[in-house]
Design a protein around this motif. Structure first.
Motif, PDB file in Angstrom:
ATOM      1  N   TYR A 193       0.844  -1.191   0.000  1.00 12.27           N
ATOM      2  CA  TYR A 193       0.000   0.000   0.000  1.00 12.27           C
ATOM      3  C   TYR A 193       0.881   1.244   0.000  1.00 12.27           C
ATOM      4  CZ  TYR A 193       1.117   0.469   4.971  1.00 12.27           C
ATOM      5  OH  TYR A 193       1.774   0.629   6.154  1.00 12.27           O
ATOM      6  N   ARG A 194       0.275   2.328  -0.417  1.00  9.45           N
ATOM      7  CA  ARG A 194       0.974   3.625  -0.381  1.00  9.45           C
ATOM      8  C   ARG A 194       0.013   4.661   0.167  1.00  9.45           C
ATOM      9  NH1 ARG A 194      -0.760   2.670  -5.465  1.00  9.45           N
ATOM     10  NH2 ARG A 194      -1.795   4.370  -6.584  1.00  9.45           N
ATOM     11  N   LEU A 195       0.559   5.623   0.859  1.00  9.15           N
ATOM     12  CA  LEU A 195      -0.232   6.687   1.455  1.00  9.15           C
ATOM     13  C   LEU A 195      -0.321   7.867   0.501  1.00  9.15           C
ATOM     14  CD1 LEU A 195       1.341   6.571   5.041  1.00  9.15           C
ATOM     15  CD2 LEU A 195      -0.741   5.438   4.229  1.00  9.15           C
ATOM     16  N   SER A 196      -1.502   8.475   0.454  1.00  9.40           N
ATOM     17  CA  SER A 196      -1.712   9.631  -0.405  1.00  9.40           C
ATOM     18  C   SER A 196      -2.663  10.584   0.310  1.00  9.40           C
ATOM     19  CB  SER A 196      -2.284   9.206  -1.759  1.00  9.40           C
ATOM     20  OG  SER A 196      -2.553  10.336  -2.576  1.00  9.40           O
ATOM     21  N   GLY A 197      -2.103  11.536   1.038  1.00 11.76           N
ATOM     22  CA  GLY A 197      -2.934  12.457   1.801  1.00 11.76           C
ATOM     23  C   GLY A 197      -3.698  11.709   2.873  1.00 11.76           C
ATOM     24  N   GLU A 198      -5.020  11.850   2.850  1.00 11.00           N
ATOM     25  CA  GLU A 198      -5.856  11.196   3.852  1.00 11.00           C
ATOM     26  C   GLU A 198      -6.243   9.775   3.461  1.00 11.00           C
ATOM     27  OE1 GLU A 198      -9.261  13.617   4.504  1.00 11.00           O
ATOM     28  OE2 GLU A 198      -8.157  15.209   5.544  1.00 11.00           O
ATOM     29  N   ARG A 199      -5.828   9.345   2.298  1.00  9.44           N
ATOM     30  CA  ARG A 199      -6.227   8.032   1.802  1.00  9.44           C
ATOM     31  C   ARG A 199      -5.021   7.100   1.714  1.00  9.44           C
ATOM     32  NH1 ARG A 199     -11.361   8.195  -0.018  1.00  9.44           N
ATOM     33  NH2 ARG A 199     -11.157   6.147  -1.001  1.00  9.44           N
ATOM     34  N   PHE A 200      -5.317   5.796   1.636  1.00  8.73           N
ATOM     35  CA  PHE A 200      -4.277   4.832   1.297  1.00  8.73           C
ATOM     36  C   PHE A 200      -4.799   3.953   0.172  1.00  8.73           C
ATOM     37  CE2 PHE A 200      -6.725   2.625   4.557  1.00  8.73           C
ATOM     38  CZ  PHE A 200      -6.819   1.311   4.091  1.00  8.73           C
ATOM     39  N   HIS A 201      -3.895   3.518  -0.679  1.00 14.22           N
ATOM     40  CA  HIS A 201      -4.236   2.706  -1.848  1.00 14.22           C
ATOM     41  C   HIS A 201      -3.504   1.371  -1.737  1.00 14.22           C
ATOM     42  CE1 HIS A 201      -5.985   6.310  -3.636  1.00 14.22           C
ATOM     43  NE2 HIS A 201      -4.886   6.935  -3.253  1.00 14.22           N
ATOM     44  N   LEU A 202      -4.259   0.286  -1.828  1.00 14.04           N
ATOM     45  CA  LEU A 202      -3.698  -1.056  -1.689  1.00 14.04           C
ATOM     46  C   LEU A 202      -3.689  -1.757  -3.036  1.00 14.04           C
ATOM     47  CD1 LEU A 202      -2.814  -3.509   0.137  1.00 14.04           C
ATOM     48  CD2 LEU A 202      -5.255  -4.103   0.230  1.00 14.04           C
ATOM     49  N   ASP A 203      -2.525  -2.223  -3.470  1.00 12.45           N
ATOM     50  CA  ASP A 203      -2.405  -3.071  -4.660  1.00 12.45           C
ATOM     51  C   ASP A 203      -2.248  -4.501  -4.177  1.00 12.45           C
ATOM     52  OD1 ASP A 203      -2.315  -1.129  -6.917  1.00 12.45           O
ATOM     53  OD2 ASP A 203      -0.603  -0.373  -5.768  1.00 12.45           O
ATOM     54  N   ALA A 204      -3.244  -5.347  -4.447  1.00 13.46           N
ATOM     55  CA  ALA A 204      -3.256  -6.705  -3.903  1.00 13.46           C
ATOM     56  C   ALA A 204      -3.276  -7.736  -5.021  1.00 13.46           C
ATOM     57  CB  ALA A 204      -4.475  -6.898  -3.003  1.00 13.46           C
ATOM     58  N   ASP A 205      -2.561  -8.836  -4.800  1.00 13.11           N
ATOM     59  CA  ASP A 205      -2.563  -9.976  -5.713  1.00 13.11           C
ATOM     60  C   ASP A 205      -3.146 -11.181  -4.984  1.00 13.11           C
ATOM     61  OD1 ASP A 205      -1.287  -8.505  -7.669  1.00 13.11           O
ATOM     62  OD2 ASP A 205       0.708  -9.140  -7.041  1.00 13.11           O
ATOM     63  N   PHE A 206      -4.062 -11.880  -5.649  1.00  9.81           N
ATOM     64  CA  PHE A 206      -4.624 -13.118  -5.114  1.00  9.81           C
ATOM     65  C   PHE A 206      -4.073 -14.257  -5.950  1.00  9.81           C
ATOM     66  CE2 PHE A 206      -8.344 -16.101  -4.559  1.00  9.81           C
ATOM     67  CZ  PHE A 206      -8.055 -16.396  -3.236  1.00  9.81           C
ATOM     68  N   LEU A 207      -3.357 -15.203  -5.298  1.00 13.22           N
ATOM     69  CA  LEU A 207      -2.563 -16.198  -6.007  1.00 13.22           C
ATOM     70  C   LEU A 207      -3.030 -17.612  -5.721  1.00 13.22           C
ATOM     71  CD1 LEU A 207       0.971 -14.817  -5.040  1.00 13.22           C
ATOM     72  CD2 LEU A 207      -0.345 -14.248  -7.072  1.00 13.22           C
ATOM     73  N   ASP A 208      -2.892 -18.470  -6.713  1.00 13.74           N
ATOM     74  CA  ASP A 208      -2.989 -19.913  -6.534  1.00 13.74           C
ATOM     75  C   ASP A 208      -1.624 -20.378  -6.041  1.00 13.74           C
ATOM     76  OD1 ASP A 208      -2.615 -22.726  -7.122  1.00 13.74           O
ATOM     77  OD2 ASP A 208      -4.460 -22.649  -8.282  1.00 13.74           O
ATOM     78  N   ALA A 209      -1.555 -20.871  -4.807  1.00 15.63           N
ATOM     79  CA  ALA A 209      -0.256 -21.167  -4.196  1.00 15.63           C
ATOM     80  C   ALA A 209       0.450 -22.337  -4.866  1.00 15.63           C
ATOM     81  CB  ALA A 209      -0.437 -21.457  -2.705  1.00 15.63           C
ATOM     82  N   ASP A 210      -0.305 -23.282  -5.434  1.00 16.21           N
ATOM     83  CA  ASP A 210       0.327 -24.434  -6.090  1.00 16.21           C
ATOM     84  C   ASP A 210       1.035 -24.045  -7.379  1.00 16.21           C
ATOM     85  OD1 ASP A 210      -0.011 -26.693  -4.456  1.00 16.21           O
ATOM     86  OD2 ASP A 210      -2.127 -26.802  -4.980  1.00 16.21           O
ATOM     87  N   SER A 211       0.331 -23.334  -8.228  1.00 13.12           N
ATOM     88  CA  SER A 211       0.867 -23.018  -9.553  1.00 13.12           C
ATOM     89  C   SER A 211       1.595 -21.682  -9.598  1.00 13.12           C
ATOM     90  CB  SER A 211      -0.279 -22.992 -10.573  1.00 13.12           C
ATOM     91  OG  SER A 211      -1.175 -21.923 -10.295  1.00 13.12           O
ATOM     92  N   GLY A 212       1.325 -20.813  -8.611  1.00 15.46           N
ATOM     93  CA  GLY A 212       1.889 -19.468  -8.657  1.00 15.46           C
ATOM     94  C   GLY A 212       1.104 -18.537  -9.559  1.00 15.46           C
TER      95      GLY A 212
END
Length: 553
Positions: A230-249
């Motif tokens: 995540y990164r902070l931007s003024g009063e907000r924060f922005h989250l970049d998230a990845d959802f992964l299949d752990a077996d295959s990557g």
């Protein structure tokens, strides 16, 4: 148990050469390889306790049953002589079990120091299999993981690890926001009956900046991982998230979420609910894809269960029919899991309530047998108690027994959303609208990502109609029907709500749609089978159906 006279702890090193040393620096001198192995076997148990028969199987199976018992007794005597007066503090010995006092044992060392139990080889097949399994499932030298006990995951549910989110461009220091966000997502996911969430504390034990996906898979034994920054931007924060299949990557999705810092820190859960909902939906779709693309014996248990439950709640006859073989297959694979029988019992309840049962008496008995079997296996499983309460209220019309089941379920697990939902519905059938609304609203708040969202909204609409809040009942029914147009119960609530709001033409249209889904429905048949029939609420609804065009007989 005696107190440790020196208040010292035993430090066990299980990576590299096995060693056992007291915190005062004195060595625990155990020369026998089998006795060192026994200490390691106990230390690796989730509660540091094993049964005598399990230890005999791993260390003395070649000796036979009687000699194995004698060898184990002799081994304990040898340990007592070697350890001296500290033995009674360190070991917990009973007729059936042997354990270590976990308050006095500290596991030290990491995989960087060598192979798990390096050089400890014993000519017993049980031990060899166990130690090889441990070695293959533990982080290798490239890992920066710290040591902790392995997950005891059973494989019935898909397991998810929510890793602490990192702050972009910040390499050191505290990460309070990312840790809090991961903990809240873990907590939201854990409310689902269909997801096994690895504890947030376990995930925090990982060195996130040096970790790779294979390490997470080995250490936590999960199918799915979500991580990001995540990164902070003024009063907000922005989250970049990845959802992964752990077996295959494979990256299942990569998305950005945003929220005001003050909203989140003050308890706002919108971003948490959004992330959790998208994870739940992805697991559902992935599981259905797996279960419908392979022969059933080749499908993983977690995919069978999730897809079976999802297809059951679509309530299209073709999908519904496919659900039962999936649940029955996982029961064949894992016949001792209580919740599986509870889900199968619920399938039969839905079959009756959708009007798809060709033998109401037989299917009601099968449902009863399923939930009874679930409670035989685990009398304190809140989900099984809720399912059994559903059978007693909706099929057997035994409300006192149902209420006892629901009360016990919510006492054991106050976060069991389904138990609160079904408890509320039972009160709706008994003309207790205010209680019904209170309990069903609580259920909805506890289950923001449940694959049965339409079902929760439908039964909340039932509760609101019982409380004569017809405008709100109609609102919930319409929302539920957007997710599932063919749920008879929702269409019945919609028909009744429209009738009592004086919107007769719309009520008649809703009744026509209801009869398409349930062509054999009659008012007399509904009164014969529905649990609300003998109460004022049921009588009022029956009259609403009749006036809206449902045939009397």
């Amino acid at each position: 148990m005696q107190n440790n006279p020196a208040a010292k702890t035993l430090k066990l090193r299980l990576y590299g050469t096995f060693s056992a040393e007291w915190s005062d620096g004195s060595k625990l001198n155990v020369r026998s390889a089998k006795l060192r192995a026994m200490i390691a076997l106990l230390a690796m148990a989730p509660d540091m306790t094993r049964t005598r028969s399990w230890l005999q199987d791993k260390l003395w199976s070649l000796s036979g049953v009687e000699l194995g018992r004698a060898s184990l007794r002799r081994g304990l005597s040898d340990l007592k002589r070697a350890i001296g007066p500290d033995f009674d503090s360190l070991f917990v010995v009973s007729h059936d079990n042997i354990g270590l006092n976990h308050d006095l044992v500290e596991l030290i060392g990491t995989s960087a120091e060598g192979e798990f139990l390096e050089g400890l080889e014993i000519a017993e097949g049980g031990f060899t299999s166990w130690v090889n399994e441990q070695r293959s499932n533990r982080p290798q030298l490239s890992s920066a993981l710290e040591f902790f006990n392995p997950s005891d995951k059973t494989g019935i549910l898909p397991a998810v690890a929510v890793l602490p989110f990192l702050q972009s461009f910040k390499r050191d220091g505290e990460n309070v926001l990312g840790d809090m966000l991961a903990e809240e997502v873990s907590r939201a996911l854990s409310r689902s009956q269909l997801i096994d969430v690895i504890s947030h504390l376990s995930c925090r034990n990982l060195n996130m900046r040096l970790l790779n996906l294979a390490d997470v898979r080995r250490a936590l034994n999960v199918e799915y991982v979500i991580h990001g920054s995540y990164r902070l931007s003024g009063e907000r924060f922005h989250l970049d998230a990845d959802f992964l299949d752990a077996d295959s990557g494979r990256i299942i999705w990569s998305r950005q979420f945003s929220a005001k810092m003050s909203d989140f820190l003050n308890g706002g859960q919108e971003i948490v609910a959004d992330i959790s909902r998208q994870i739940g939906q992805s697991i559902l779709s992935t599981s259905i894809e797996l279960a419908t693309s392979k022969p059933l014996p080749e499908v993983a248990s977690h995919a069978l269960l999730v897809s079976g439950v999802a297809l059951m709640h679509r309530l299209k006859l073709a999908s519904f029919a496919k659900a039962r073989p999936l649940i029955e297959e996982i029961i064949r694979k894992s016949p001792n899991h209580a919740s599986l029988y509870a889900w199968l019992g619920k399938w039969y309840v839905l079959s009756v309530h959708q009007g798809w049962s060709s033998d109401l008496k037989k299917d009601s008995q099968i449902a009863r047998d399923c939930t009874a079997r679930a409670l035989d296996l685990d009398p304190d499983c809140s989900f099984s108690l809720a399912a059994d309460g559903l059978v007693h209220s909706n099929l057997l019309k035994e409300f006192d027994a149902a209420e006892r089941r629901f009360d016990r379920a919510t006492e054991l697990n106050p976060n069991d959303a389904l138990a609160w939902l079904l408890k509320g519905t039972m009160h709706a059938f008994r003309d207790e609208g205010m209680k019904a609304v209170s309990f069903t609203k609580r259920a909805c708040s506890l289950s923001p990502l449940d694959p049965q969202k339409y079902y929760f909204e439908s039964l909340t609409a039932t509760a609101l109609a019982a409380d004569q809040q017809y405008d709100l009942a109609l609102e919930y029914a319409e929302s539920s029907l957007k997710e599932n147009r063919r749920h008879s119960s929702t269409l019945r609530v919609k028909t009744a709500a429209l009738h009592f709001l004086g919107r007769e033409v719309e009520a008649q249209e809703a009744a026509k749609e209801l009869l398409v889904c349930e062509p054999n429905l009659t008012v007399s048949g509904w009164l014969m089978n529905h649990p609300a029939a003998n109460f004022k609420t049921g009588q009022m609804w029956a009259e609403a159906f009749r006036k809206s065009g449902v045939p009397s007989n």
